[in-house]
Design an enzyme around this catalytic site. Structure first.
Site, PDB file in Angstrom:
ATOM      1  N   ASP A 107       9.140  -1.359   1.695  1.00 56.51           N
ATOM      2  CA  ASP A 107       8.183  -2.604   0.518  1.00 56.51           C
ATOM      3  C   ASP A 107       7.428  -0.794   0.165  1.00 56.51           C
ATOM      4  O   ASP A 107       8.089   0.277   0.286  1.00 56.51           O
ATOM      5  CB  ASP A 107       7.302  -2.752   0.822  1.00 56.51           C
ATOM      6  CG  ASP A 107       6.696  -2.279   2.668  1.00 56.51           C
ATOM      7  OD1 ASP A 107       6.891  -1.482   2.970  1.00 56.51           O
ATOM      8  OD2 ASP A 107       4.538  -2.403   2.147  1.00 56.51           O
ATOM      9  N   HIS A 124      10.034   1.892   6.314  1.00 61.92           N
ATOM     10  CA  HIS A 124      10.112   0.697   5.892  1.00 61.92           C
ATOM     11  C   HIS A 124      10.624   0.926   4.366  1.00 61.92           C
ATOM     12  O   HIS A 124      10.360   1.621   3.210  1.00 61.92           O
ATOM     13  CB  HIS A 124       7.837   0.310   5.208  1.00 61.92           C
ATOM     14  CG  HIS A 124       7.925   1.674   4.527  1.00 61.92           C
ATOM     15  ND1 HIS A 124       7.471   1.658   3.216  1.00 61.92           N
ATOM     16  CD2 HIS A 124       6.772   2.862   4.185  1.00 61.92           C
ATOM     17  CE1 HIS A 124       7.384   2.652   2.410  1.00 61.92           C
ATOM     18  NE2 HIS A 124       6.837   3.660   3.649  1.00 61.92           N
ATOM     19  N   HIS A 184       4.389   7.299  -4.885  1.00 61.36           N
ATOM     20  CA  HIS A 184       3.281   5.958  -5.587  1.00 61.36           C
ATOM     21  C   HIS A 184       3.027   6.010  -6.769  1.00 61.36           C
ATOM     22  O   HIS A 184       1.990   5.583  -7.800  1.00 61.36           O
ATOM     23  CB  HIS A 184       1.846   5.966  -4.447  1.00 61.36           C
ATOM     24  CG  HIS A 184       1.999   6.060  -3.199  1.00 61.36           C
ATOM     25  ND1 HIS A 184       0.876   5.616  -2.920  1.00 61.36           N
ATOM     26  CD2 HIS A 184       3.131   5.776  -2.288  1.00 61.36           C
ATOM     27  CE1 HIS A 184       1.114   5.401  -1.440  1.00 61.36           C
ATOM     28  NE2 HIS A 184       2.403   5.556  -1.080  1.00 61.36           N
ATOM     29  N   GLU A 233       4.057  -1.844   4.557  1.00 66.10           N
ATOM     30  CA  GLU A 233       3.287  -0.614   5.200  1.00 66.10           C
ATOM     31  C   GLU A 233       2.436  -0.157   4.237  1.00 66.10           C
ATOM     32  O   GLU A 233       1.574   0.279   4.366  1.00 66.10           O
ATOM     33  CB  GLU A 233       4.546   0.432   5.243  1.00 66.10           C
ATOM     34  CG  GLU A 233       3.992   1.921   6.151  1.00 66.10           C
ATOM     35  CD  GLU A 233       2.977   2.715   4.571  1.00 66.10           C
ATOM     36  OE1 GLU A 233       2.407   3.888   4.412  1.00 66.10           O
ATOM     37  OE2 GLU A 233       3.476   2.450   3.276  1.00 66.10           O
ATOM     38  N   GLU A 234       2.796  -0.615   2.643  1.00 72.06           N
ATOM     39  CA  GLU A 234       1.455  -0.222   1.504  1.00 72.06           C
ATOM     40  C   GLU A 234       0.653  -0.704   1.552  1.00 72.06           C
ATOM     41  O   GLU A 234      -0.045  -1.083   0.639  1.00 72.06           O
ATOM     42  CB  GLU A 234       2.566  -0.489   0.146  1.00 72.06           C
ATOM     43  CG  GLU A 234       4.049   0.288   0.211  1.00 72.06           C
ATOM     44  CD  GLU A 234       3.815   1.730  -0.065  1.00 72.06           C
ATOM     45  OE1 GLU A 234       2.595   2.278   0.358  1.00 72.06           O
ATOM     46  OE2 GLU A 234       4.246   2.914   0.138  1.00 72.06           O
TER      47      GLU A 234
END
Length: 493
Positions: free
Chosen positions: A107, A105, A451, A172-173
């Site tokens: 994003d 992903h 994150h 995805e996030e």
């Protein structure tokens, strides 16, 4: 530098990758500069731009690329927002070769300099061999490392050892909205000839030692809402004479876990599998430094004091975490108000054998029981807005053996076989829908800070990761030939 077991072909490939390090870092810098935060609606155009950049990169490889429109989704305020398309890419040279599908992903999680970043999160910055920037390890760096590995075979005019398929998304996030439906729809078409599925969206357990991930916990997210009326009240006028929603909520949240971290919801551990001797031995052999893990997290003390206990409670047992309270005053200073409605937010990371519907029922019954004993006239509402199931693979699957050999070739070390304490819904999604071998093959190290502030990937892991993927392609080709020959011999016999 190549090891004694490296073949001449691998040496040639690795040398090319080393010589093009600066190009690879330049590419990562370009990708990190795109603020492709899928959580913030006002940045959706940037996510779209990032998906287009990734698609262009695959086209440059010679891949056939299809940008699949997933429509739109509705925001809490009722606004419709378009979903970014999912990239389905295909690079087939020889139909006789095995086909490997790579998922990634592009994003990212939200990031702002004022949140505590030492550098601009969207300007890739190299400091002491580390490449800092949002998405560097989650997941733009690993996606580019895979593409760079494929590109190396093209640049050196080498025959592709495998055929490639790519699934690259931009949500995805934010829960991979629309992806599961797409996988179901394309199961008999795009995915019909896929042999193996590879995901590189996790981290090693150590800062230095490579790992292969064979499982992840699920996640059940809960909202517990307590409401007393239609408006906030003055604490001087009403404090001491009403049942305050925030006091009810704090009591409810306090009932969930004891001081040792054990979940207090009746029945929650009933379905947890017994610890097998094989699993216990795996934990004993894993390289895991408690002090290093403390330093990575910034905490002074864990709930448990041994490696085995820590790993058991990260992987084998469920965990409950409280994330926040919506509706309560949280700005600097003091506001003497009694909020009319508050929403507590917590999640349970569940492990294999735990049923999501049963977990939800246990949570609701527990909270309603605790609430009833308070004799509060307030309204209680418990909901589970998000539920993802755990994933578990077989470490004896030939796919894991191929990955292990590739890691040994590049990193000169036996990988640890680990589980991920977090949740990777796509692994379970691919496994359930495709019924194919799925592997999680991480590139990032434990201290990469996905994150978090100051997310990074080391230059070493980014470059060696591309080599590992290239070696993995060769190992998959060997594996497939061996399985085919074995099958032919059995048929002839």
């Amino acid at each position: 530098m190549s090891s004694p077991s490296t073949s001449a072909l691998e040496t040639k490939i690795f040398q090319y990758i080393d010589e093009h390090q600066s190009d690879y870092i330049k590419d990562l810098k370009e990708w990190v500069a795109v603020e492709s935060d899928s959580v913030q609606p006002d940045l959706r155009k940037e996510v779209m731009r990032m998906v287009a950049l990734a698609a262009d990169r695959l086209v440059a490889l010679g891949a056939i690329v299809n940008l699949v429109n997933l429509g739109s989704h509705q925001l809490p305020d009722g606004q419709d927002l378009p979903l970014p398309p999912v990239i389905l890419g295909e690079l087939v040279e020889d139909p006789q070769n095995p086909t490997v599908c790579f998922y990634g992903h592009v994003d990212v999680q939200p990031a702002k300099k004022e949140d505590g970043w030492k550098t601009d999160p969207y300007t890739l910055t190299e400091i002491d061999g580390n490449l800092y920037g949002r998405g560097a390890t989650d997941n733009k760096g690993p996606v580019l490392a895979w593409i760079n590995a494929v590109e190396t075979f093209k640049a050196l005019k080498l025959a592709m050892p495998v055929n490639f398929k790519f699934v690259i998304e931009g949500m995805e996030e934010a829960g991979s909205l629309g992806l599961e439906k797409l996988l179901q729809e394309e199961k008999q078409c795009f995915f019909s000839n896929v042999d193996y599925i590879v995901i590189s969206d996790s981290l090693w357990l150590s800062n230095k030692k490579p790992a292969l991930t064979y499982g992840s916990r699920g996640n059940a997210c809960f909202f517990v809402e307590v409401e007393c009326g239609s408006k906030d009240l003055h604490s001087g006028t009403f404090g001491g004479i009403i049942h305050e929603p925030l006091m009810d909520l704090i009591a409810l949240l306090d009932s969930l876990v004891d001081h040792t971290g054990r979940i207090q919801i009746p029945g929650i551990y009933d379905s947890v599998a017994s610890l097998t001797e094989e699993e216990r031995k795996l934990y004993e052999s894993i390289e895991f430094n408690l002090e290093e893990h403390k330093n990575n997290s910034g905490v002074k003390k864990f709930l448990y004091g041994t490696k085995e206990e820590i790993l058991l409670h990260l992987w084998h047992y469920p965990a409950l975490s409280i994330h926040g309270i919506e509706g309560a005053f949280h700005e600097p200073g003091i506001k003497t108000v009694i909020p009319a409605k508050v929403i507590g937010k917590f999640s349970i990371r569940q492990v294999p054998n735990m049923d999501l519907s049963v977990v939800k029922q246990q949570v609701v019954e527990h909270l309603e029981s605790v609430f009833s004993k308070r004799n509060s006239p307030n309204k209680l509402k418990v909901s589970m807005p998000l539920g993802a199931k755990p994933w578990l693979a077989d470490i004896n699957d030939p796919l894991y053996k191929a990955a292990r050999r590739a890691i040994k070739t590049v990193f000169r070390a036996e990988p640890d076989f680990i589980r991920d304490g977090s949740t990777v819904p796509v692994a379970r999604m691919f496994q359930t829908i495709m019924r194919k071998s799925v592997i999680m093959l991480p590139v990032g190290a434990a201290d990469d800070g996905e994150h978090s502030q100051n997310e990074k990937i080391s230059r070493h892991n980014y470059i060696e990761g591309a080599k590992m993927f290239a070696a993995f392609f060769l190992e998959i080709s060997k594996l497939h030939r061996h399985l085919h020959e074995t099958s032919s011999m059995e048929t002839n016999n």
